[in-house]
Design a protein around this motif. Structure first.
Motif, PDB file in Angstrom:
ATOM      1  N   ASP A  56      26.564  40.544  42.897  1.00 33.77           N
ATOM      2  CA  ASP A  56      26.747  39.364  43.750  1.00 33.77           C
ATOM      3  C   ASP A  56      28.217  39.175  44.127  1.00 33.77           C
ATOM      4  O   ASP A  56      28.549  38.909  45.286  1.00 33.77           O
ATOM      5  CB  ASP A  56      26.209  38.100  43.084  1.00 33.77           C
ATOM      6  N   ALA A  57      29.099  39.322  43.152  1.00 30.12           N
ATOM      7  CA  ALA A  57      30.537  39.183  43.424  1.00 30.12           C
ATOM      8  C   ALA A  57      31.017  40.293  44.354  1.00 30.12           C
ATOM      9  O   ALA A  57      31.799  40.040  45.281  1.00 30.12           O
ATOM     10  CB  ALA A  57      31.323  39.204  42.124  1.00 30.12           C
ATOM     11  N   ARG A  81      35.762  35.369  36.575  1.00 28.30           N
ATOM     12  CA  ARG A  81      35.081  35.474  37.869  1.00 28.30           C
ATOM     13  C   ARG A  81      35.720  36.580  38.697  1.00 28.30           C
ATOM     14  O   ARG A  81      36.943  36.611  38.864  1.00 28.30           O
ATOM     15  CB  ARG A  81      35.184  34.147  38.610  1.00 28.30           C
ATOM     16  N   VAL A  82      34.897  37.500  39.207  1.00 29.74           N
ATOM     17  CA  VAL A  82      35.373  38.609  40.030  1.00 29.74           C
ATOM     18  C   VAL A  82      35.685  38.094  41.434  1.00 29.74           C
ATOM     19  O   VAL A  82      34.834  37.460  42.067  1.00 29.74           O
ATOM     20  CB  VAL A  82      34.340  39.750  40.085  1.00 29.74           C
ATOM     21  N   VAL A  83      36.907  38.372  41.898  1.00 25.96           N
ATOM     22  CA  VAL A  83      37.334  37.933  43.229  1.00 25.96           C
ATOM     23  C   VAL A  83      37.777  39.095  44.109  1.00 25.96           C
ATOM     24  O   VAL A  83      38.130  38.881  45.275  1.00 25.96           O
ATOM     25  CB  VAL A  83      38.475  36.890  43.154  1.00 25.96           C
ATOM     26  N   ASP A  97      27.860  42.949  38.504  1.00 24.29           N
ATOM     27  CA  ASP A  97      28.856  42.426  39.452  1.00 24.29           C
ATOM     28  C   ASP A  97      28.342  42.429  40.891  1.00 24.29           C
ATOM     29  O   ASP A  97      29.103  42.160  41.815  1.00 24.29           O
ATOM     30  CB  ASP A  97      30.136  43.275  39.411  1.00 24.29           C
ATOM     31  N   GLU A 147      37.895  38.674  48.115  1.00 28.01           N
ATOM     32  CA  GLU A 147      37.034  37.776  48.879  1.00 28.01           C
ATOM     33  C   GLU A 147      37.958  36.805  49.619  1.00 28.01           C
ATOM     34  O   GLU A 147      39.016  36.419  49.096  1.00 28.01           O
ATOM     35  CB  GLU A 147      36.074  37.031  47.963  1.00 28.01           C
ATOM     36  N   GLU A 197      39.230  40.446  38.223  1.00 26.46           N
ATOM     37  CA  GLU A 197      38.615  39.252  37.642  1.00 26.46           C
ATOM     38  C   GLU A 197      39.705  38.231  37.303  1.00 26.46           C
ATOM     39  O   GLU A 197      40.734  38.590  36.730  1.00 26.46           O
ATOM     40  CB  GLU A 197      37.871  39.677  36.381  1.00 26.46           C
TER      41      GLU A 197
END
Length: 192
Positions: free
Chosen positions: A21-22, A79-81, A19, A103, A73
């Motif tokens: 990058d996220a 997708r991790v937010v 994870d 994010e 996610e």
């Protein structure tokens, strides 16, 4: 290890090293991290983020419920937010804090309130916690509004935590089923 918590649109799961990058897209952003200091500073690069994730994963394995850190996610996209925490506040570790970070591209969609409510519901009903607190800097109107959307009540100001003047919001078990004004997300489906 933290449980996986599932809500209508989100899966809250333990962080993994892949994870990075996220996580960096969240915690590497000054507009996110400025509200986290002194508990956490802006992460400077991906290598630093990897070290932070390693620390979080190790703490999570050593800890016991209800404490933990979860990646937020989007279930449909995988997708991790964002991230959610349940950690004891300094000093003394008497009060359990719930916190959330997203994010910036995920702001304004109700994800923070949905993740916060699902985590609070899990902690108060599954993990046997009596109350949770959110501490918010007075200028952070977005976090204060999210705390209220979760169902938390403002209980005052304090400088007890982090030697900062903070707004304090509280949620108790009896508050969970109270109708929430402006709630735009579904009820929790289940947690594993």
């Amino acid at each position: 290890m933290a449980s996986t918590i599932v809500s209508e649109r989100l899966t809250l799961r333990p962080w993994r090293l892949d994870d990075v990058d996220a996580a960096f897209a969240i915690y590497g952003r000054p507009d996110v991290a400025r509200w986290l200091s002194p508990a956490m500073d802006t992460v400077s690069d991906r290598d630093a983020m990897r070290l932070v994730l390693q620390q979080w994963i190790a703490e999570d394995h050593r800890g016991s419920p209800p404490t933990g850190r979860w990646a937020v996610e989007l279930t449909a996209e995988r997708r991790v937010v964002g991230g959610v925490i349940l950690l004891y506040l300094p000093p003394g570790g008497e009060d359990l804090e719930i916190g959330w970070q997203l994010e910036p591209g995920a702001w304004g969609r109700g994800y923070a309130a949905e993740a916060g409510h699902a985590t609070a519901h899990w902690a108060l009903q599954q993990a046997g916690v009596d109350e949770l607190f959110a501490v918010v800097r007075p200028a952070n109107a977005r976090a204060a509004a999210t705390a209220e959307r979760i169902g938390m009540e403002w209980v005052g100001e304090t400088d007890k935590y982090y030697d900062l003047r903070l707004q304090v919001y509280r949620l108790r078990t009896g508050d969970l089923d109270r109708p929430l004004p402006g709630r735009t997300y579904g009820a929790d489906r289940h947690s594993r």
